[in-house]
Design a protein around this motif. Structure first.
Motif, mmCIF file in Angstrom:
data_model
loop_
_atom_site.group_PDB
_atom_site.id
_atom_site.type_symbol
_atom_site.label_atom_id
_atom_site.label_comp_id
_atom_site.label_asym_id
_atom_site.label_seq_id
_atom_site.Cartn_x
_atom_site.Cartn_y
_atom_site.Cartn_z
ATOM 1 N N UNK A 11 0.781 -1.202 -0.031
ATOM 2 C CA UNK A 11 0.051 -0.076 -0.069
ATOM 3 C C UNK A 11 0.960 1.140 -0.255
ATOM 4 N N UNK A 12 1.937 1.235 0.990
ATOM 5 C CA UNK A 12 2.933 2.467 1.065
ATOM 6 C C UNK A 12 3.769 2.596 -0.363
ATOM 7 N N UNK A 36 -10.864 -3.867 3.592
ATOM 8 C CA UNK A 36 -9.716 -3.988 4.380
ATOM 9 C C UNK A 36 -8.698 -3.231 3.891
ATOM 10 N N UNK A 37 -8.676 -2.693 2.836
ATOM 11 C CA UNK A 37 -7.809 -1.745 1.958
ATOM 12 C C UNK A 37 -7.875 -0.429 2.683
ATOM 13 N N UNK A 42 -6.432 3.886 6.483
ATOM 14 C CA UNK A 42 -7.092 4.849 7.461
ATOM 15 C C UNK A 42 -6.005 4.635 8.900
ATOM 16 N N UNK A 43 -5.694 3.486 8.944
ATOM 17 C CA UNK A 43 -4.867 3.185 10.263
ATOM 18 C C UNK A 43 -3.699 3.369 10.026
ATOM 19 N N UNK A 44 -2.994 3.353 8.759
ATOM 20 C CA UNK A 44 -1.625 3.857 8.473
ATOM 21 C C UNK A 44 -1.555 5.543 8.792
ATOM 22 N N UNK A 49 1.967 7.049 9.917
ATOM 23 C CA UNK A 49 2.757 6.457 8.840
ATOM 24 C C UNK A 49 2.844 7.172 7.790
ATOM 25 N N UNK A 50 1.427 7.396 7.328
ATOM 26 C CA UNK A 50 1.272 8.273 6.211
ATOM 27 C C UNK A 50 1.122 9.738 6.784
ATOM 28 N N UNK A 51 1.885 10.734 6.631
ATOM 29 C CA UNK A 51 1.823 11.896 7.259
ATOM 30 C C UNK A 51 0.792 12.984 6.527
#
Length: 158
Positions: A11-12, A36-37, A42-44, A49-51
């Motif tokens: 994903x990243x 799930x994606x 959203x969790x990242x 982790x995703x700024x």
């Protein structure tokens, strides 16, 4: 440090290559369903982790032809003077990156301006007006060999 599984890493990787990908497009690339994606992204984001998501602008196409790196040595290394310097630099739009470094200098600034004349004005009027600068050393970029914001993802096996 976050423990990324293979799906998080993919994903990243995809989002670093194209942050405009919709969740449905990501799900297709990963052979997963939408929910799930969506939850993983959203969790990242929530975990930092995703700024943020940004558009990378070609600096030369908007008239910013000169990139320079400027090393800064401070005269005084007190907390108050250091914070004052950082606050001033953060407010300068010409400074696109600022790093606190070790060695002979205290800070490394990445500065992007139109041309040498604008750099000289920046150096004399903005940096020169800061009271705690002991010395500066400028390096000018003659050509970009690699400019990437993509990070390699390490997958942690459980």
């Amino acid at each position: 440090m976050h423990n990324l599984d293979e799906t998080d890493a993919k994903i990243l990787q995809y989002l670093q290559q194209d942050a405009t990908l919709k969740t449905r497009e990501l799900a297709e690339k990963l052979n997963l369903s939408y929910t799930p994606v969506y939850e993983r992204v959203r969790r990242l984001e929530k975990e930092g982790v995703i700024r943020k998501y940004v558009a990378l602008v070609d600096r030369e196409k908007v008239g910013k032809k000169l990139m320079a790196f400027c090393n800064i040595a401070l005269k005084e290394h007190s907390k108050v003077m250091g914070e004052k310097f950082v606050k001033a630099v953060v407010a300068m739009p010409e400074v696109t990156e600022c790093f606190n470094i070790s060695g002979d200098y205290d800070f490394l600034l990445k500065i992007i301006v139109e041309d040498m004349s604008q750099y000289q004005q920046f150096l004399m009027q903005k940096l020169g007006s800061l009271e705690n600068i002991g010395s500066t050393h400028s390096l000018f970029v003659m050509g970009e060999i690699k400019n990437s914001s993509e990070l390699e993802m390490q997958v942690h096996k459980k």
